[in-house]
Design an enzyme around this catalytic site. Structure first.
Site, PDB file in Angstrom:
ATOM      1  CB  SER A 137      36.321  40.220  49.957  1.00  0.00           C
ATOM      2  OG  SER A 137      35.657  40.082  48.751  1.00  0.00           O
ATOM      3  CG  HIS A 158      35.785  34.249  50.055  1.00  0.00           C
ATOM      4  ND1 HIS A 158      37.146  34.367  49.982  1.00  0.00           N
ATOM      5  CD2 HIS A 158      35.286  35.307  49.367  1.00  0.00           C
ATOM      6  CE1 HIS A 158      37.461  35.457  49.295  1.00  0.00           C
ATOM      7  NE2 HIS A 158      36.348  36.032  48.906  1.00  0.00           N
ATOM      8  CD  GLU A 170      39.663  31.651  51.303  1.00  0.00           C
ATOM      9  OE1 GLU A 170      40.900  31.684  51.382  1.00  0.00           O
ATOM     10  OE2 GLU A 170      38.970  32.680  51.383  1.00  0.00           O
ATOM     11  CG  ASN A 208      40.399  38.199  49.487  1.00  0.00           C
ATOM     12  OD1 ASN A 208      40.970  38.010  48.413  1.00  0.00           O
ATOM     13  ND2 ASN A 208      39.087  38.304  49.582  1.00  0.00           N
TER      14      ASN A 208
HETATM   15  N1  CAA Z   1      33.207  31.619  32.081  1.00  0.00           N
HETATM   16  C1  CAA Z   1      33.443  30.530  31.340  1.00  0.00           C
HETATM   17  N2  CAA Z   1      34.621  30.232  30.798  1.00  0.00           N
HETATM   18  C2  CAA Z   1      35.637  31.095  31.022  1.00  0.00           C
HETATM   19  C3  CAA Z   1      35.462  32.269  31.791  1.00  0.00           C
HETATM   20  C4  CAA Z   1      34.196  32.513  32.335  1.00  0.00           C
HETATM   21  N3  CAA Z   1      33.913  33.584  33.085  1.00  0.00           N
HETATM   22  N4  CAA Z   1      36.652  32.908  31.841  1.00  0.00           N
HETATM   23  C5  CAA Z   1      37.518  32.173  31.137  1.00  0.00           C
HETATM   24  N5  CAA Z   1      36.913  31.079  30.626  1.00  0.00           N
HETATM   25  C6  CAA Z   1      37.520  30.009  29.838  1.00  0.00           C
HETATM   26  C7  CAA Z   1      37.885  30.386  28.436  1.00  0.00           C
HETATM   27  O1  CAA Z   1      36.844  30.106  27.525  1.00  0.00           O
HETATM   28  C8  CAA Z   1      39.112  29.541  28.164  1.00  0.00           C
HETATM   29  O2  CAA Z   1      38.772  28.229  27.799  1.00  0.00           O
HETATM   30  P1  CAA Z   1      39.765  27.323  26.875  1.00  0.00           P
HETATM   31  O3  CAA Z   1      41.121  27.402  27.504  1.00  0.00           O
HETATM   32  O4  CAA Z   1      39.172  25.949  26.931  1.00  0.00           O
HETATM   33  O5  CAA Z   1      39.704  27.966  25.545  1.00  0.00           O
HETATM   34  C9  CAA Z   1      39.777  29.443  29.509  1.00  0.00           C
HETATM   35  O6  CAA Z   1      38.763  29.681  30.472  1.00  0.00           O
HETATM   36  C10 CAA Z   1      40.887  30.422  29.668  1.00  0.00           C
HETATM   37  O7  CAA Z   1      40.389  31.733  29.436  1.00  0.00           O
HETATM   38  P2  CAA Z   1      41.164  32.875  28.657  1.00  0.00           P
HETATM   39  O8  CAA Z   1      42.079  32.276  27.634  1.00  0.00           O
HETATM   40  O9  CAA Z   1      40.187  33.914  28.218  1.00  0.00           O
HETATM   41  O10 CAA Z   1      41.978  33.620  29.745  1.00  0.00           O
HETATM   42  P3  CAA Z   1      43.020  33.099  30.780  1.00  0.00           P
HETATM   43  O11 CAA Z   1      43.711  31.865  30.371  1.00  0.00           O
HETATM   44  O12 CAA Z   1      43.811  34.311  31.118  1.00  0.00           O
HETATM   45  O13 CAA Z   1      42.114  32.749  32.040  1.00  0.00           O
HETATM   46  C11 CAA Z   1      41.373  33.615  34.119  1.00  0.00           C
HETATM   47  C12 CAA Z   1      41.252  33.671  32.603  1.00  0.00           C
HETATM   48  C13 CAA Z   1      40.930  32.226  34.626  1.00  0.00           C
HETATM   49  C14 CAA Z   1      40.453  34.680  34.670  1.00  0.00           C
HETATM   50  C15 CAA Z   1      42.881  33.852  34.527  1.00  0.00           C
HETATM   51  O14 CAA Z   1      43.343  35.038  33.924  1.00  0.00           O
HETATM   52  C16 CAA Z   1      43.087  33.953  36.009  1.00  0.00           C
HETATM   53  O15 CAA Z   1      43.146  32.956  36.714  1.00  0.00           O
HETATM   54  N6  CAA Z   1      43.213  35.200  36.534  1.00  0.00           N
HETATM   55  C17 CAA Z   1      43.378  35.456  37.949  1.00  0.00           C
HETATM   56  C18 CAA Z   1      42.029  35.447  38.605  1.00  0.00           C
HETATM   57  C19 CAA Z   1      42.115  35.527  40.098  1.00  0.00           C
HETATM   58  O16 CAA Z   1      43.168  35.610  40.716  1.00  0.00           O
HETATM   59  N7  CAA Z   1      40.938  35.530  40.721  1.00  0.00           N
HETATM   60  C20 CAA Z   1      40.819  35.690  42.147  1.00  0.00           C
HETATM   61  C21 CAA Z   1      40.657  37.140  42.489  1.00  0.00           C
HETATM   62  S1  CAA Z   1      40.503  37.419  44.224  1.00  0.00           S
HETATM   63  C22 CAA Z   1      38.942  36.989  44.559  1.00  0.00           C
HETATM   64  O17 CAA Z   1      38.149  36.640  43.720  1.00  0.00           O
HETATM   65  C23 CAA Z   1      38.545  37.052  46.005  1.00  0.00           C
HETATM   66  C24 CAA Z   1      37.989  38.311  46.508  1.00  0.00           C
HETATM   67  O18 CAA Z   1      37.279  38.232  47.525  1.00  0.00           O
HETATM   68  C25 CAA Z   1      38.315  39.640  45.940  1.00  0.00           C
HETATM   69  P1  NAD Z   2      29.092  43.725  42.222  1.00  0.00           P
HETATM   70  O1  NAD Z   2      29.208  45.197  42.426  1.00  0.00           O
HETATM   71  O2  NAD Z   2      29.487  43.149  40.909  1.00  0.00           O
HETATM   72  O3  NAD Z   2      27.593  43.247  42.517  1.00  0.00           O
HETATM   73  C1  NAD Z   2      26.901  43.537  43.696  1.00  0.00           C
HETATM   74  C2  NAD Z   2      25.414  43.360  43.411  1.00  0.00           C
HETATM   75  O4  NAD Z   2      24.707  43.403  44.661  1.00  0.00           O
HETATM   76  C3  NAD Z   2      24.822  44.474  42.534  1.00  0.00           C
HETATM   77  O5  NAD Z   2      24.123  43.894  41.455  1.00  0.00           O
HETATM   78  C4  NAD Z   2      23.890  45.233  43.482  1.00  0.00           C
HETATM   79  O6  NAD Z   2      22.748  45.768  42.838  1.00  0.00           O
HETATM   80  C5  NAD Z   2      23.500  44.112  44.452  1.00  0.00           C
HETATM   81  N1  NAD Z   2      22.976  44.568  45.740  1.00  0.00           N
HETATM   82  C6  NAD Z   2      23.413  45.585  46.513  1.00  0.00           C
HETATM   83  N2  NAD Z   2      22.657  45.659  47.641  1.00  0.00           N
HETATM   84  C7  NAD Z   2      21.739  44.663  47.567  1.00  0.00           C
HETATM   85  C8  NAD Z   2      20.680  44.211  48.414  1.00  0.00           C
HETATM   86  N3  NAD Z   2      20.421  44.801  49.575  1.00  0.00           N
HETATM   87  N4  NAD Z   2      19.941  43.133  48.012  1.00  0.00           N
HETATM   88  C9  NAD Z   2      20.196  42.515  46.845  1.00  0.00           C
HETATM   89  N5  NAD Z   2      21.184  42.899  46.007  1.00  0.00           N
HETATM   90  C10 NAD Z   2      21.940  43.958  46.362  1.00  0.00           C
HETATM   91  O7  NAD Z   2      29.933  43.068  43.415  1.00  0.00           O
HETATM   92  P2  NAD Z   2      30.706  41.659  43.459  1.00  0.00           P
HETATM   93  O8  NAD Z   2      32.061  41.845  42.909  1.00  0.00           O
HETATM   94  O9  NAD Z   2      29.808  40.602  42.926  1.00  0.00           O
HETATM   95  O10 NAD Z   2      30.886  41.478  45.039  1.00  0.00           O
HETATM   96  C11 NAD Z   2      29.825  41.052  45.864  1.00  0.00           C
HETATM   97  C12 NAD Z   2      30.366  40.510  47.172  1.00  0.00           C
HETATM   98  O11 NAD Z   2      31.275  39.431  46.918  1.00  0.00           O
HETATM   99  C13 NAD Z   2      31.152  41.520  48.035  1.00  0.00           C
HETATM  100  O12 NAD Z   2      30.938  41.215  49.379  1.00  0.00           O
HETATM  101  C14 NAD Z   2      32.598  41.232  47.623  1.00  0.00           C
HETATM  102  O13 NAD Z   2      33.514  41.631  48.601  1.00  0.00           O
HETATM  103  C15 NAD Z   2      32.550  39.720  47.477  1.00  0.00           C
HETATM  104  N6  NAD Z   2      33.567  39.139  46.593  1.00  0.00           N
HETATM  105  C16 NAD Z   2      33.975  39.801  45.469  1.00  0.00           C
HETATM  106  C17 NAD Z   2      34.920  39.213  44.631  1.00  0.00           C
HETATM  107  C18 NAD Z   2      35.389  39.896  43.387  1.00  0.00           C
HETATM  108  O14 NAD Z   2      36.439  39.523  42.859  1.00  0.00           O
HETATM  109  N7  NAD Z   2      34.695  40.867  42.854  1.00  0.00           N
HETATM  110  C19 NAD Z   2      35.415  37.924  44.922  1.00  0.00           C
HETATM  111  C20 NAD Z   2      34.944  37.254  46.077  1.00  0.00           C
HETATM  112  C21 NAD Z   2      34.036  37.885  46.916  1.00  0.00           C
END
Ligand code: CAA
Ligand code: NAD
Length: 307
Positions: A137, A158, A170, A208
């Protein structure tokens, strides 16, 4: 890695065997999307329990998809799920898991040392022309790549949570990423029905870099007593059109991951001037929840409680 002459005269790597490390929120989701699109994939984690968790995540998501595709036809639903699982194998042995891999992607804990340790081992057991990729991330792909021989091809790939639903990936090139590797990943992203954007190897890439400071500022807003977490979430959903408020989203991403990102940037990106100290100031509220293992949805409680 098989090479074929695709539509253009340029040499193209075809990725057909993928290995994913980490069967958590992201790893399991990425494995699922690969398998749904006909790619053979090995899901790898440190224990059978973690692999079971990954299979549970995939089954839950596929069940939603199958019910929608074949309402009232349980046999067809089962067949859809079984067909996807035919493309998935599992392993707790890293060396075995990468033996015939074209692409090795890690989605393990957001800690540079742990990621480097894994890749330095895999560099010896994976085919020399297998591409190494990270779903990090916030960390630098170039820094993670220091753990392998200079000849290894590296790329950032990503994904977003939840991988089956979010349409973006990405792709991050380092200075040593070849055009052939970039094209292979762009092609694979397309085969997995994702829209790819590219970005330099900068902290947090595009999404991010903007999203994480916003989530951390929301926590500080509550710490300063300016508004409740509930009202901040309602405000950003109804006033800015976000699908989730920042607290809902933090719980969804995982509070440990958010804390790791913030700490990593504090430790290495503030002094370089890339991230401001204010943007990643330690948050006592976030750190307290992590200490109590309230990591968000995945543990049943974070800023909110979940069933
Ligand atoms: N698998 C399969 N289908 C899924 C699902 C999943 N995991 N999650 C949701 N769905 C489906 C549902 O079945 C539903 O289908 P229909 O519309 O056809 O019935 C549809 O998707 C919508 O789902 P919900 O009604 O349950 O919920 P929602 O409309 O709120 O959508 C969501 C869920 C897509 C997660 C939405 O809330 C959303 O976009 N949230 C923001 C998520 C976001 O910003 N993610 C990025 C985070 S940052 C990141 O990931 C990067 C990082 O490195 C940290
Ligand atoms: P998570 O905690 O759900 O899962 C991590 C998994 O990695 C666990 O099952 C753990 O047992 C396993 N693990 C740890 N060390 C390991 C090793 N040496 N070999 C094999 N498996 C190992 O975490 P997550 O949310 O899936 O995040 C994983 C990565 O993806 C991180 O780098 C995170 O920053 C990135 N990421 C997270 C998100 C998010 O929204 N959670 C989105 C994009 C990217």
């Amino acid at each position: 890695v098989r090479r074929s002459f695709a539509t253009s005269a340029a040499l193209q790597k075809d990725i057909n065997h993928m290995t994913v490390f980490g069967a958590g929120l992201m790893g399991a989701g990425i494995v699922q999307v690969a398998a749904q699109n006909g790619i053979k994939v090995v899901m790898t984690d440190v224990s059978d329990k973690a692999l079971e968790n990954g299979k549970k995540i995939i089954t839950k998501s596929l069940t939603r998809i199958a019910r929608k595709a074949h309402p009232e036809d349980e046999a067809a639903q089962k067949s859809l799920i079984d067909k996807v699982f035919e493309n998935i194998s599992t392993s707790t042995s890293p060396d075995e898991a990468v033996k015939s891999s074209d692409l090795v992607l890690e989605a393990i804990v957001e800690n540079i040392k742990v990621k480097q340790e894994l890749f330095s081992k895999l560099d010896k057991s994976a085919p020399k022309d297998a591409i190494f990729a990270s779903n990090t991330s916030s960390l630098s792909i170039t820094d993670i790549a220091q753990s392998t021989e200079p000849s290894r091809q590296w790329i950032g790939w990503h994904w977003f949570n939840p991988p089956p639903q979010m349409k973006l990936v990405e792709i991050i090139k380092t200075e040593k990423t070849s055009e052939e590797t970039y094209r292979a990943l762009a092609d694979l992203s397309k085969r997995m029905k994702k829209t790819a954007v590219s970005c330099k190897d900068t902290p947090g890439f595009i999404v991010n870099r903007l999203l994480v400071p916003y989530m951390l500022e929301a926590v500080r807003m509550v710490e300063r007593g300016e508004a409740s977490a509930e009202d901040v979430d309602v405000a950003m959903k109804l006033g800015a059109g976000y699908p989730m408020g920042p607290f809902e989203l933090s719980d969804f991403v995982g509070l440990d991951t958010l804390s790791h990102i913030s700490r990593g940037w504090r430790d290495s990106r503030v002094e370089t001037g890339e991230i401001s100290a204010e943007a990643v100031k330690e948050s006592p509220l976030l750190e307290q929840l992590v200490k109590e293992n309230k990591l968000g949805r995945k543990t049943g409680e974070g800023f909110r409680k979940y069933d």
